[in-house]
Design a protein around this motif. Structure first.
Motif, PDB file in Angstrom:
ATOM      1  N   TRP A 227       0.822  -1.210   0.000  1.00 60.49           N
ATOM      2  CA  TRP A 227       0.000   0.000   0.000  1.00 60.49           C
ATOM      3  C   TRP A 227       0.857   1.262   0.000  1.00 60.49           C
ATOM      4  CZ3 TRP A 227      -4.484  -0.597  -1.780  1.00 60.49           C
ATOM      5  CH2 TRP A 227      -5.278  -1.702  -1.459  1.00 60.49           C
TER       6      TRP A 227
ATOM      7  N   ALA B  86       2.080   1.641  -3.596  1.00 59.50           N
ATOM      8  CA  ALA B  86       0.945   1.966  -4.461  1.00 59.50           C
ATOM      9  C   ALA B  86       0.510   3.409  -4.271  1.00 59.50           C
ATOM     10  CB  ALA B  86      -0.215   1.021  -4.180  1.00 59.50           C
TER      11      ALA B  86
ATOM     12  N   ASP C 225      -0.006   6.431  -6.897  1.00 60.90           N
ATOM     13  CA  ASP C 225      -1.395   6.833  -7.093  1.00 60.90           C
ATOM     14  C   ASP C 225      -1.916   7.432  -5.792  1.00 60.90           C
ATOM     15  OD1 ASP C 225      -4.073   7.115  -7.597  1.00 60.90           O
ATOM     16  OD2 ASP C 225      -4.485   4.986  -7.925  1.00 60.90           O
TER      17      ASP C 225
ATOM     18  N   VAL D  17      -5.076   6.223  -3.861  1.00 58.99           N
ATOM     19  CA  VAL D  17      -5.170   4.881  -3.284  1.00 58.99           C
ATOM     20  C   VAL D  17      -5.695   4.958  -1.854  1.00 58.99           C
ATOM     21  CG1 VAL D  17      -3.763   3.013  -2.340  1.00 58.99           C
ATOM     22  CG2 VAL D  17      -3.461   3.713  -4.698  1.00 58.99           C
TER      23      VAL D  17
ATOM     24  N   TYR E 188      -7.700  -3.991  -5.883  1.00 58.54           N
ATOM     25  CA  TYR E 188      -7.109  -2.751  -6.393  1.00 58.54           C
ATOM     26  C   TYR E 188      -6.298  -3.020  -7.656  1.00 58.54           C
ATOM     27  CZ  TYR E 188      -3.921   1.120  -6.991  1.00 58.54           C
ATOM     28  OH  TYR E 188      -3.186   2.148  -7.545  1.00 58.54           O
TER      29      TYR E 188
END
Length: 242
Positions: A136, A139, A143, A146, A203
């Protein structure tokens, strides 16, 4: 996640069964495919174990793997058992997915006899020490939109204790449970994310091929290509039924 759930279950079961009489039945709430159920059955015998999950496919898998256990389709907020039916009720990696965690834990307390133990654990998503925290974090760097799992209820220090207290449990204590999992190489770690399972997998499934490749490269740069270990931490709470 099963790679982490199984070793976690060993430690969590020991915590949840501590001091519980050997002749008391035990309930696994949100059993999934049965990692904790199997560990409880190994310690107490399958005929002393009940388990519930809202997903019929998980209930079928757990019932097959743990023959003799009472496995049913049900949600935590509406358990299909009478009051005081168990000596202990445990929920591994479930509270943060309950639609109403306080009600779910209160139901666990309802079906547990006075003096019995109610236990739950949730990965430390909020503190960045969960098994998917690296995923996470990388990510989110690619982005900003997220949404990871840090905001889930129970996923930060003290939150499970608050839920247990609001559910009416007594003598609530918090502890930390760690487990370490080894991966052969990056691909061994990465492949499950491509199956669309769980929040991280879902995701990845929303991304186009270019975005998936970019995320993979960034994660590979972070973790490397050779074997590595990840140590994940979970918050655990135990309360006594009054």
């Amino acid at each position: 996640m099963g790679r982490f759930s199984s070793p976690l279950a060993v430690q969590f079961a020991a915590m949840g069964l501590d001091g519980v009489p050997a002749d008391a039945r035990v309930l696994d709430v949100g059993c999934g495919p049965g990692m904790l159920t199997l560990e409880l059955a190994r310690r107490r015998g399958a005929d002393m174990i009940a388990a519930v999950d809202p997903e019929p496919v998980f209930v079928a898998a757990t019932a097959e793997a743990c023959a003799g256990a009472d496995v049913r389709v049900a949600v935590a907020e509406d358990l299909p058992f009478p009051d005081d039916a168990f000596g202990a009720a445990l929920a591994q990696l479930v509270v943060h997915f309950m639609s109403d965690p306080v009600r779910g834990v209160a139901e666990m307390a309802r079906v547990t006899a006075p003096g019995g133990r109610v236990s739950a654990c949730v990965w430390d998503h909020g503190g960045g020490s969960g098994p998917l925290s690296d995923f996470w974090r990388v990510a989110a760097g690619l982005d900003p939109a997220v949404r990871g799992e840090a905001a889930l209820q129970g996923a930060s220090e003290g939150q499970l204790v608050g839920i247990f207290q609001r559910a009416g449990l007594h003598d609530v204590t918090q502890s930390v449970v760690d487990c370490t999992v080894a991966f052969l190489d990056f691909d061994d770690w990465w492949r499950p994310f491509l199956q669309g399972v769980g929040p991280a997998g879902r995701y990845v499934a929303t991304l186009d091929d270019v975005a998936v490749a970019r995320l993979e490269r960034a994660l590979r740069d972070e973790l490397g290509d050779t074997g590595f270990e990840i140590t994940a931490r979970a918050w655990a709470a135990v309360g006594i039924v009054g």
